[in-house]
Design an enzyme around this catalytic site. Structure first.
Site, PDB file in Angstrom:
ATOM      1  N   HIS A  98       0.823  -1.213   0.000  1.00 11.92           N
ATOM      2  CA  HIS A  98       0.000   0.000   0.000  1.00 11.92           C
ATOM      3  C   HIS A  98       0.858   1.265   0.000  1.00 11.92           C
ATOM      4  O   HIS A  98       1.985   1.276   0.480  1.00 11.92           O
ATOM      5  CB  HIS A  98      -0.962   0.003   1.191  1.00 11.92           C
ATOM      6  CG  HIS A  98      -0.267  -0.091   2.509  1.00 11.92           C
ATOM      7  ND1 HIS A  98       0.257  -1.273   2.992  1.00 11.92           N
ATOM      8  CD2 HIS A  98       0.029   0.850   3.423  1.00 11.92           C
ATOM      9  CE1 HIS A  98       0.819  -1.053   4.157  1.00 11.92           C
ATOM     10  NE2 HIS A  98       0.702   0.242   4.444  1.00 11.92           N
ATOM     11  N   ALA A 124       5.819  -0.734   1.460  1.00 11.90           N
ATOM     12  CA  ALA A 124       4.752   0.222   1.785  1.00 11.90           C
ATOM     13  C   ALA A 124       5.268   1.649   1.805  1.00 11.90           C
ATOM     14  O   ALA A 124       6.301   1.943   2.406  1.00 11.90           O
ATOM     15  CB  ALA A 124       4.132  -0.128   3.138  1.00 11.90           C
ATOM     16  N   ALA A 142      10.327   0.010   2.595  1.00  8.72           N
ATOM     17  CA  ALA A 142       9.204   0.871   2.961  1.00  8.72           C
ATOM     18  C   ALA A 142       9.683   2.304   3.130  1.00  8.72           C
ATOM     19  O   ALA A 142      10.751   2.553   3.699  1.00  8.72           O
ATOM     20  CB  ALA A 142       8.552   0.371   4.249  1.00  8.72           C
ATOM     21  N   ARG A 162      19.340   4.665  -1.259  1.00 10.70           N
ATOM     22  CA  ARG A 162      20.668   4.235  -1.693  1.00 10.70           C
ATOM     23  C   ARG A 162      20.666   2.706  -1.701  1.00 10.70           C
ATOM     24  O   ARG A 162      19.874   2.063  -1.015  1.00 10.70           O
ATOM     25  CB  ARG A 162      21.750   4.785  -0.778  1.00 10.70           C
ATOM     26  CG  ARG A 162      21.623   4.370   0.652  1.00 10.70           C
ATOM     27  CD  ARG A 162      22.675   5.068   1.536  1.00 10.70           C
ATOM     28  NE  ARG A 162      22.443   4.767   2.927  1.00 10.70           N
ATOM     29  CZ  ARG A 162      22.738   3.617   3.534  1.00 10.70           C
ATOM     30  NH1 ARG A 162      23.298   2.647   2.858  1.00 10.70           N
ATOM     31  NH2 ARG A 162      22.484   3.435   4.814  1.00 10.70           N
TER      32      ARG A 162
END
Length: 179
Positions: A98, A124, A142, A162
């Protein structure tokens, strides 16, 4: 459709049945709707394709531009807030969570959205901006913000993201975390 249902069952341990996936998985519904809208887009029916994609967005919380190119077995887990721009290219066997954005960095009518190669997992809230390529089998962590190309097998974290050094081959397994 069967392949998408099998993919959801394979990728999501919470999926209890094919019927549950078919009826209650907004990411799967968004991909199905995209496939119809994309065919319309390719046939030159741009306005109807955009209207359908906006209806799908309203119903699922997932916005996939009908001009985007999406490969097979894309699984969008939870779905809400995913945005995939017009010139984005998403390969086969990609998993997104999501809040993912595949966004542009230019208002010119050029390739301005990312290319996500086969087997990539996008965590996410991750944001991938511009005409960058995330190589096959990579993991985007995430909340990472990717603005540069990443080679295959990369693990990307941070703002801006990175590439983490590859020290243990067991940390990456074809785009999935190993346990």
């Amino acid at each position: 459709m069967r392949e998408d249902i099998r993919t959801a069952r394979r990728r999501d341990p919470a999926a209890r049945s094919n019927l549950e996936v078919m009826l209650a998985y907004p990411g799967v519904h968004a991909v199905w709707g995209y496939r119809v809208a994309h065919r319309m887009w390719l046939a030159g029916a741009h306005l109807p394709a955009r209207l359908l994609s906006q209806g799908i967005r309203a119903a699922t919380g997932v916005e996939i531009h009908p001009g985007a190119t999406i490969g097979r077995r894309l699984f969008i887990d939870h779905g809400m807030g995913v945005v995939i721009g017009e010139t984005a290219i998403v390969g086969d066997d990609v998993m997104m969570y999501h809040g993912v954005t595949l966004g542009g960095r230019s208002s010119d009518r050029v390739k301005r959205h990312p290319t996500i190669d086969d087997g990539v997992t996008v965590g996410a809230g991750a944001i991938v901006l511009g005409a960058v390529t995330v190589g096959a089998g990579s993991i985007v962590g995430a909340q990472a913000v990717v603005v540069h190309d990443a080679p295959p097998g990369s693990v990307l974290t941070g703002v801006p993201a990175r590439v983490l050094p590859q020290s243990d081959p067991e940390t990456v397994d074809g785009g999935f975390f190993s346990i």
